[in-house]
Scaffold this motif. Structure first.
Motif, PDB file in Angstrom:
ATOM      1  N   ASP A  82       0.827  -1.211   0.000  1.00  0.00           N
ATOM      2  CA  ASP A  82       0.000   0.000   0.000  1.00  0.00           C
ATOM      3  C   ASP A  82       0.861   1.262   0.000  1.00  0.00           C
ATOM      4  O   ASP A  82       0.520   2.258  -0.652  1.00  0.00           O
ATOM      5  CB  ASP A  82      -0.930   0.018   1.212  1.00  0.00           C
ATOM      6  N   GLN A  83       1.984   1.217   0.731  1.00  0.00           N
ATOM      7  CA  GLN A  83       2.875   2.376   0.760  1.00  0.00           C
ATOM      8  C   GLN A  83       3.524   2.602  -0.597  1.00  0.00           C
ATOM      9  O   GLN A  83       3.702   3.744  -1.025  1.00  0.00           O
ATOM     10  CB  GLN A  83       3.948   2.176   1.835  1.00  0.00           C
ATOM     11  N   LEU A  86       1.019   4.342  -2.808  1.00  0.00           N
ATOM     12  CA  LEU A  86       0.955   5.771  -2.504  1.00  0.00           C
ATOM     13  C   LEU A  86       2.130   6.519  -3.125  1.00  0.00           C
ATOM     14  O   LEU A  86       1.982   7.628  -3.626  1.00  0.00           O
ATOM     15  CB  LEU A  86       0.937   5.988  -0.987  1.00  0.00           C
ATOM     16  N   ARG A  89       1.539   6.979  -6.788  1.00  0.00           N
ATOM     17  CA  ARG A  89       0.513   7.993  -7.020  1.00  0.00           C
ATOM     18  C   ARG A  89       1.070   9.403  -6.835  1.00  0.00           C
ATOM     19  O   ARG A  89       0.682  10.331  -7.541  1.00  0.00           O
ATOM     20  CB  ARG A  89      -0.648   7.756  -6.051  1.00  0.00           C
ATOM     21  N   LYS A  90       1.997   9.564  -5.907  1.00  0.00           N
ATOM     22  CA  LYS A  90       2.484  10.895  -5.553  1.00  0.00           C
ATOM     23  C   LYS A  90       3.682  11.338  -6.385  1.00  0.00           C
ATOM     24  O   LYS A  90       3.800  12.516  -6.741  1.00  0.00           O
ATOM     25  CB  LYS A  90       2.857  10.929  -4.064  1.00  0.00           C
ATOM     26  N   TYR A 117      -8.665   8.876  -9.159  1.00  0.00           N
ATOM     27  CA  TYR A 117      -8.186   7.913  -8.164  1.00  0.00           C
ATOM     28  C   TYR A 117      -7.667   8.608  -6.906  1.00  0.00           C
ATOM     29  O   TYR A 117      -7.760   8.090  -5.801  1.00  0.00           O
ATOM     30  CB  TYR A 117      -7.070   7.046  -8.748  1.00  0.00           C
ATOM     31  N   ARG A 118      -7.125   9.817  -7.107  1.00  0.00           N
ATOM     32  CA  ARG A 118      -6.578  10.566  -5.973  1.00  0.00           C
ATOM     33  C   ARG A 118      -7.664  11.278  -5.184  1.00  0.00           C
ATOM     34  O   ARG A 118      -7.432  11.750  -4.068  1.00  0.00           O
ATOM     35  CB  ARG A 118      -5.550  11.579  -6.496  1.00  0.00           C
ATOM     36  N   THR A 165      -0.328  14.688 -12.611  1.00  0.00           N
ATOM     37  CA  THR A 165      -0.133  14.718 -11.156  1.00  0.00           C
ATOM     38  C   THR A 165       1.167  15.421 -10.764  1.00  0.00           C
ATOM     39  O   THR A 165       1.544  15.407  -9.595  1.00  0.00           O
ATOM     40  CB  THR A 165      -0.112  13.293 -10.588  1.00  0.00           C
TER      41      THR A 165
END
Length: 237
Positions: A82-83, A86, A89-90, A117-118, A165
């Motif tokens: 999960d990390q 993230l 995504r970032k 999604y964000r 993003t």
């Protein structure tokens, strides 16, 4: 004289092993690699050389079997699934050979997807997506579906989706593999412009030496190791 800043990305003795016992295969045999923020790196090598495995690790899509992967000094290899999601995504944007656009969806809506999604608000998503399309020269084509766009335009939409993003790193996997030579050069010129004007670090896998010539740093893989790293004197530092 000030100390040089740490590289954005550091790989230290990274290995990757798939399978067990008789079927075990060592894809990476101890990789050391530093990537400076703002660089344009072309990763090259024959099939099975380890370049795609390395890119999957750098893209937080896979993890090393051993060794260290540091991003801005932070140990990525210690993160859970999960990390890592993230982090993707970032900090990361992805461009693929096959474009991977939703067929019945407009260019604008395709570019908005990462922001959906964000969880960004609708108006904010639209503004950011239009700005990203403008950066790739397609803001006037925002309402066209992929079927109404050429291959080069589809890849531009895919690049807009990857940069919407504001990622620190853009990972491009054979971004010109499905394009003719003229469109390929257009896409490489676009990636070069984004690298220089937006200071996005670009990591690109390619089999095409003429496309690699757009990069400043060339990393050559062979048999699970980095064979050599060279600087491209034809590209301004």
């Amino acid at each position: 004289m000030a100390d040089n800043p740490l590289p954005l990305i550091q790989l230290r003795n990274v290995t990757k092993v798939y399978g067990e016992g008789a079927t075990q295969f060592q894809a990476l045999k101890g990789i050391d690699l530093d990537i400076t923020a703002g660089d344009f790196v072309a990763v090259m090598g024959p099939s099975g050389s380890g370049k795609s495995t390395t890119m999957n690790i750098l893209g937080c899509l896979d993890v090393p079997s051993s060794g260290e992967f540091l991003f801005n000094g932070f140990h990525v290899e210690q993160l859970g699934r999960d990390q890592r999601a993230l982090m993707r995504r970032k900090y990361l944007g992805f461009v693929f050979q096959g474009f991977n656009l939703l067929a019945r969806t407009s260019a604008l809506e395709n570019v908005e997807l990462p922001l959906v999604y964000r969880g960004d608000p609708k108006a904010q998503r639209r503004d950011a997506a239009m700005a990203a399309l403008a950066k790739v020269g397609l803001d006037k084509w925002w309402d066209h579906t992929p079927a109404e766009l050429s291959g080069g335009q589809q890849q531009r939409v895919a690049i807009a989706r990857a940069i919407v993003t504001n990622p620190a790193v853009l990972l491009a996997d054979e971004p010109t593999g499905n394009l003719d030579s003229e469109r390929s050069v257009e896409i490489m010129e676009l990636l070069t412009d984004l690298n220089r004007t937006s200071n996005i670090t670009v990591l690109m896998v390619t089999h095409e030496p003429d496309m690699a010539e757009f990069a400043r740093t060339l990393v050559h893989f062979k048999d699970g190791l980095i064979e050599r790293i060279e600087q491209n004197d034809k590209v301004p530092a």
